[in-house]
Scaffold this active site. Structure first.
Site, short mmCIF file in Angstrom:
data_model
loop_
_atom_site.label_atom_id
_atom_site.label_comp_id
_atom_site.label_asym_id
_atom_site.label_seq_id
_atom_site.Cartn_x
_atom_site.Cartn_y
_atom_site.Cartn_z
N ASP A 4 0.85 -1.18 0.00
CA ASP A 4 0.00 0.00 0.00
C ASP A 4 0.89 1.24 0.00
O ASP A 4 2.13 1.12 0.01
CB ASP A 4 -0.94 0.00 1.21
CG ASP A 4 -2.31 0.62 0.88
OD1 ASP A 4 -2.32 1.73 0.33
OD2 ASP A 4 -3.34 -0.01 1.18
N LYS A 24 -12.64 -0.61 -14.59
CA LYS A 24 -13.06 -1.92 -14.12
C LYS A 24 -13.63 -2.77 -15.25
O LYS A 24 -13.44 -4.00 -15.26
CB LYS A 24 -14.09 -1.76 -13.00
CG LYS A 24 -13.57 -1.07 -11.75
CD LYS A 24 -12.39 -1.81 -11.13
CE LYS A 24 -12.05 -1.25 -9.75
NZ LYS A 24 -10.89 -1.95 -9.13
N TYR A 45 -13.73 5.37 -13.57
CA TYR A 45 -13.67 4.21 -12.66
C TYR A 45 -14.36 3.01 -13.29
O TYR A 45 -13.81 1.90 -13.33
CB TYR A 45 -14.33 4.57 -11.33
CG TYR A 45 -14.33 3.45 -10.32
CD1 TYR A 45 -13.17 3.11 -9.63
CD2 TYR A 45 -15.48 2.72 -10.06
CE1 TYR A 45 -13.16 2.08 -8.70
CE2 TYR A 45 -15.48 1.69 -9.13
CZ TYR A 45 -14.32 1.38 -8.45
OH TYR A 45 -14.33 0.35 -7.54
#
Length: 263
Positions: free
Chosen positions: A40, A159, A155
């Site tokens: 991360d 995806k 977004y």
């Protein structure tokens, strides 16, 4: 369900491990005896920014030093910036670049997190640029062409392109031929920091819930519910599932599409 006996002794790379679905997945795996290499921006074993080419290379270098590995779970995503950079190019780079190391495992598995947002219509030009690996063109289209729909549409496009990449990549010699199961889990609306903007405004929350109802489990879902699905797909007991987009969404996709795909 993935058992402790199955996960014990296995090493999982989990991107986005500091919060949300990534944190829930890392916690679940560790509770079942697995070794987790969390990745991360901070608060992780590997700290790297998947929105940048340098960060992607750094992640692969750091993970390679910590290997061997048995599964790669590309969960990092969301946010309101770096939509294509993180959600598509960062995820694909993580999976593709770690694939040679992953292939050395006796039971290699790979999972990437998608979204029910992938069901929305998306700009075909952006998706094709993603699939062609042309990051500059995809990002420029999203940023400069009003017809592309802006960050929210970006977004969904990221995806949707990710789903298509999984479907076309999974059955190839590089993945299935090497014994690596590659699947996507398309999450519904889940209570995570990345989705906090939805819950911060009652009008937005009602609009999203109306547009994407989740009749099984309710709205929003819990990150640990999605984590369970990811862990099974990434486990040794998954011996026959690859190239699939599994909707862990409380029935949202079924409510939206019904039997459309089966007519």
């Amino acid at each position: 369900m993935t058992s402790q006996a199955e996960t014990g002794g296995r090493t999982y790379v989990v991107t986005g491990s500091a919060s949300g679905i990534g944190a829930a997945t890392a916690e679940l795996l560790r509770s079942r005896g697995a070794t987790v290499i969390g990745c991360d921006l901070e608060n992780a074993e590997v700290q790297a920014d998947l929105a940048t080419p340098h960060g992607r290379r750094s992640l692969v270098e750091q993970v390679s030093e910590l290997g061997p590995i048995d599964a790669v779970l590309a969960i990092a995503g969301g946010g309101k910036t770096g939509m294509l950079e993180t959600n598509y190019f960062g995820a694909v780079a993580t999976l593709s670049s770690l694939r040679p190391l992953l292939a050395q495992s006796p039971s290699p598995r790979a999972v990437v997190v998608s979204s029910t947002s992938s069901l929305a219509p998306a700009d075909e030009r952006i998706m094709q640029a993603c699939l062609d690996g042309d990051e500059a063109a995809a990002v420029a289209l999203l940023a400069n062409d009003p017809a592309a729909g802006g960050a929210t549409a970006g977004y969904g496009a990221a995806k949707r392109a990710l789903n298509r990449w999984v479907r076309t990549s999974a059955p190839t010699p590089e993945w299935a031929g090497a014994g690596i199961a590659l699947n996507a889990v398309a999450s519904g609306v889940v209570d995570t920091p990345a989705a906090a903007w939805i819950f911060a405004d009652d009008n937005i929350r009602r609009a999203v819930e109306t547009a994407a109802p989740q009749p099984f489990g309710g709205f929003p879902g819990r990150p640990e519910w999605v984590a369970e699905v990811i862990c099974w797909l990434a486990g040794e007991s998954n011996r026959f599932v690859t190239g699939q987009i599994i909707f862990a969404d409380g029935g949202s996709e079924a409510a939206a599409l019904g039997d459309h795909h089966w007519r």
